[in-house]
Write an enzyme that holds these catalytic residues in place. Structure first.
Site, PDB file in Angstrom:
ATOM      1  N   MET A 130    -194.756 -32.225  19.570  1.00 56.71           N
ATOM      2  CA  MET A 130    -194.627 -32.586  18.326  1.00 56.71           C
ATOM      3  C   MET A 130    -195.660 -33.914  17.743  1.00 56.71           C
ATOM      4  SD  MET A 130    -190.515 -32.260  17.909  1.00 56.71           S
ATOM      5  CE  MET A 130    -189.898 -31.141  18.791  1.00 56.71           C
TER       6      MET A 130
ATOM      7  N   ASP B 138    -192.273 -29.124  24.752  1.00 57.24           N
ATOM      8  CA  ASP B 138    -192.447 -29.369  23.092  1.00 57.24           C
ATOM      9  C   ASP B 138    -193.280 -30.465  22.694  1.00 57.24           C
ATOM     10  OD1 ASP B 138    -190.657 -26.921  22.181  1.00 57.24           O
ATOM     11  OD2 ASP B 138    -189.061 -28.394  22.873  1.00 57.24           O
TER      12      ASP B 138
ATOM     13  N   SER C 253    -186.411 -25.917  27.701  1.00 60.04           N
ATOM     14  CA  SER C 253    -186.843 -27.082  27.023  1.00 60.04           C
ATOM     15  C   SER C 253    -186.516 -28.453  27.542  1.00 60.04           C
ATOM     16  CB  SER C 253    -186.704 -26.923  25.610  1.00 60.04           C
ATOM     17  OG  SER C 253    -187.113 -28.290  25.130  1.00 60.04           O
TER      18      SER C 253
ATOM     19  N   HIS D 100    -195.317 -25.444  23.879  1.00 66.14           N
ATOM     20  CA  HIS D 100    -195.018 -25.031  22.518  1.00 66.14           C
ATOM     21  C   HIS D 100    -195.654 -26.280  21.739  1.00 66.14           C
ATOM     22  CE1 HIS D 100    -191.924 -24.382  19.309  1.00 66.14           C
ATOM     23  NE2 HIS D 100    -192.987 -24.145  18.783  1.00 66.14           N
TER      24      HIS D 100
ATOM     25  N   MET E   6    -196.161 -27.858  18.488  1.00 66.10           N
ATOM     26  CA  MET E   6    -195.892 -28.183  16.985  1.00 66.10           C
ATOM     27  C   MET E   6    -196.546 -29.137  16.302  1.00 66.10           C
ATOM     28  SD  MET E   6    -191.586 -27.850  17.775  1.00 66.10           S
ATOM     29  CE  MET E   6    -191.965 -28.087  19.313  1.00 66.10           C
TER      30      MET E   6
ATOM     31  N   HIS F 124    -190.429 -25.522  29.478  1.00 64.81           N
ATOM     32  CA  HIS F 124    -191.041 -25.222  28.020  1.00 64.81           C
ATOM     33  C   HIS F 124    -191.152 -26.640  27.734  1.00 64.81           C
ATOM     34  CE1 HIS F 124    -190.957 -23.636  23.976  1.00 64.81           C
ATOM     35  NE2 HIS F 124    -190.412 -24.702  23.494  1.00 64.81           N
TER      36      HIS F 124
ATOM     37  N   MET G  60    -189.027 -18.740  15.875  1.00 66.84           N
ATOM     38  CA  MET G  60    -187.934 -19.925  15.817  1.00 66.84           C
ATOM     39  C   MET G  60    -186.657 -19.667  15.253  1.00 66.84           C
ATOM     40  SD  MET G  60    -189.722 -22.601  17.405  1.00 66.84           S
ATOM     41  CE  MET G  60    -188.473 -23.865  16.925  1.00 66.84           C
TER      42      MET G  60
ATOM     43  N   ASP H 146    -186.598 -19.690  20.326  1.00 67.19           N
ATOM     44  CA  ASP H 146    -186.445 -21.062  20.663  1.00 67.19           C
ATOM     45  C   ASP H 146    -185.639 -21.693  19.638  1.00 67.19           C
ATOM     46  OD1 ASP H 146    -186.998 -23.901  21.344  1.00 67.19           O
ATOM     47  OD2 ASP H 146    -189.043 -23.626  20.864  1.00 67.19           O
TER      48      ASP H 146
HETATM   49  C1  DX5 Z   1    -187.342 -27.324  18.390  1.00 71.63           C
HETATM   50  C2  DX5 Z   1    -188.136 -27.210  19.766  1.00 71.63           C
HETATM   51  C3  DX5 Z   1    -187.178 -26.515  20.626  1.00 71.63           C
HETATM   52  C4  DX5 Z   1    -185.802 -27.160  20.908  1.00 71.63           C
HETATM   53  C5  DX5 Z   1    -184.965 -26.681  21.989  1.00 71.63           C
HETATM   54  O1  DX5 Z   1    -188.362 -27.630  17.488  1.00 71.63           O
HETATM   55  O2  DX5 Z   1    -189.192 -26.376  19.870  1.00 71.63           O
HETATM   56  O3  DX5 Z   1    -187.609 -26.184  22.063  1.00 71.63           O
HETATM   57  O4  DX5 Z   1    -185.819 -28.356  20.898  1.00 71.63           O
HETATM   58  O5  DX5 Z   1    -183.749 -27.105  22.045  1.00 71.63           O
HETATM   59  P1  DX5 Z   1    -182.318 -26.786  21.806  1.00 71.63           P
HETATM   60  O6  DX5 Z   1    -182.137 -25.563  22.606  1.00 71.63           O
HETATM   61  O7  DX5 Z   1    -181.255 -27.827  21.726  1.00 71.63           O
HETATM   62  O8  DX5 Z   1    -182.296 -26.132  20.186  1.00 71.63           O
HETATM   63 ZN    ZN Z   2    -189.881 -25.409  21.433  1.00 63.98          ZN
END
Ligand code: DX5
Ligand code: ZN
Length: 224
Positions: free
Chosen positions: A39, A37, A12, A68, A70, A35, A139, A177
């Protein structure tokens, strides 16, 4: 028993130095995916980035993107991530209005379709729909932030997903993850995961490249 298949490592970039995207991606060039993320401060209480950053990572052509999402209303927003060229697009079961329609749309657009499950969401309602997806994301933290502790409670869910896929003879990737590190990656692999996301473990390591190799070796050691 699933066939022996090399595992997939998808670091990530959530906690990388985004101002130096090219050099950060080069540090993890031995990984399989980046990856990313996304959000939206609605589905999770945090705001990161959206399509332009995903497009920037894709444009670097260093690693394929594992997006990913979210986000609330992935039905509305997810297809654009497939159109942009993400290798896989994962949306959340808790957010999707029509997950089957959306998964089919993502596949039609050329991406692998992933279904994400928060820690309190079980696989039970989805076991008969597994052929609609290429990947289930279990998750192992509450989504929203990097650097949280791995939830061992999710190992049982990983096992249930793997059993459901095996008993239906479905070739399904299971991604984990959240809080993945050298300390727990073998537990997740033994439970049946084969795609491993690690954010802080990789980007807080002194040598991210070496960390990817170590995580890969540990996870591969557990394949059976
Ligand atoms: C959390 C994310 C992850 C996360 C990964 O909501 O989807 O991808 O940040 O980071 P670590 O490995 O630090 O948990
Ligand atoms: Zn993620």
């Amino acid at each position: 028993m699933s066939a022996i298949k090399p595992v997939t490592i998808s670091p990530s970039i959530l906690n990388c130095d985004i101002a130096n995207l090219t050099s950060e991606l080069n540090k993890i060039r031995n990984a399989d995916f980046a990856h990313v993320d996304v959000m939206d401060n609605h589905f999770v209480p945090n705001l990161t980035w959206g399509l332009p950053v995903v497009e920037a990572v894709i444009a670097q052509q260093i690693l394929p993107v594992d997006a990913h999402l979210m986000i609330a209303d992935p039905d509305r927003w997810a297809p654009a991530y497939a159109e942009a060229g993400s290798a896989s697009v994962t949306f959340h079961a808790e957010a999707a209005h029509a997950p089957i329609r959306l998964a089919r749309e993502l596949r039609r657009l050329g991406a692998k379709a992933g279904l994400g499950l928060k820690p309190t969401t079980d696989i039970h309602d989805y076991v008969d729909l597994l052929t609609e997806f290429d990947m289930i994301l279990v998750m192992t933290v509450e989504p929203g932030f990097g650097g949280q502790a791995f939830l061992e409670s999710q190992l049982a869910k990983i096992r249930r997903v793997r059993e459901a896929a095996n008993s239906r003879q479905i070739d399904l990737a299971i991604q984990v993850d959240g809080g993945i590190s050298q300390a727990n990656i073998t537990l997740a692999a033994e439970a049946g995961a084969d795609v491993f996301v690690a954010g802080s473990a990789v980007f807080r390591a002194e040598d991210a490249y070496a960390e990817v190799e170590t995580l890969r070796a540990l996870a591969n050691g557990c394949q059976h």
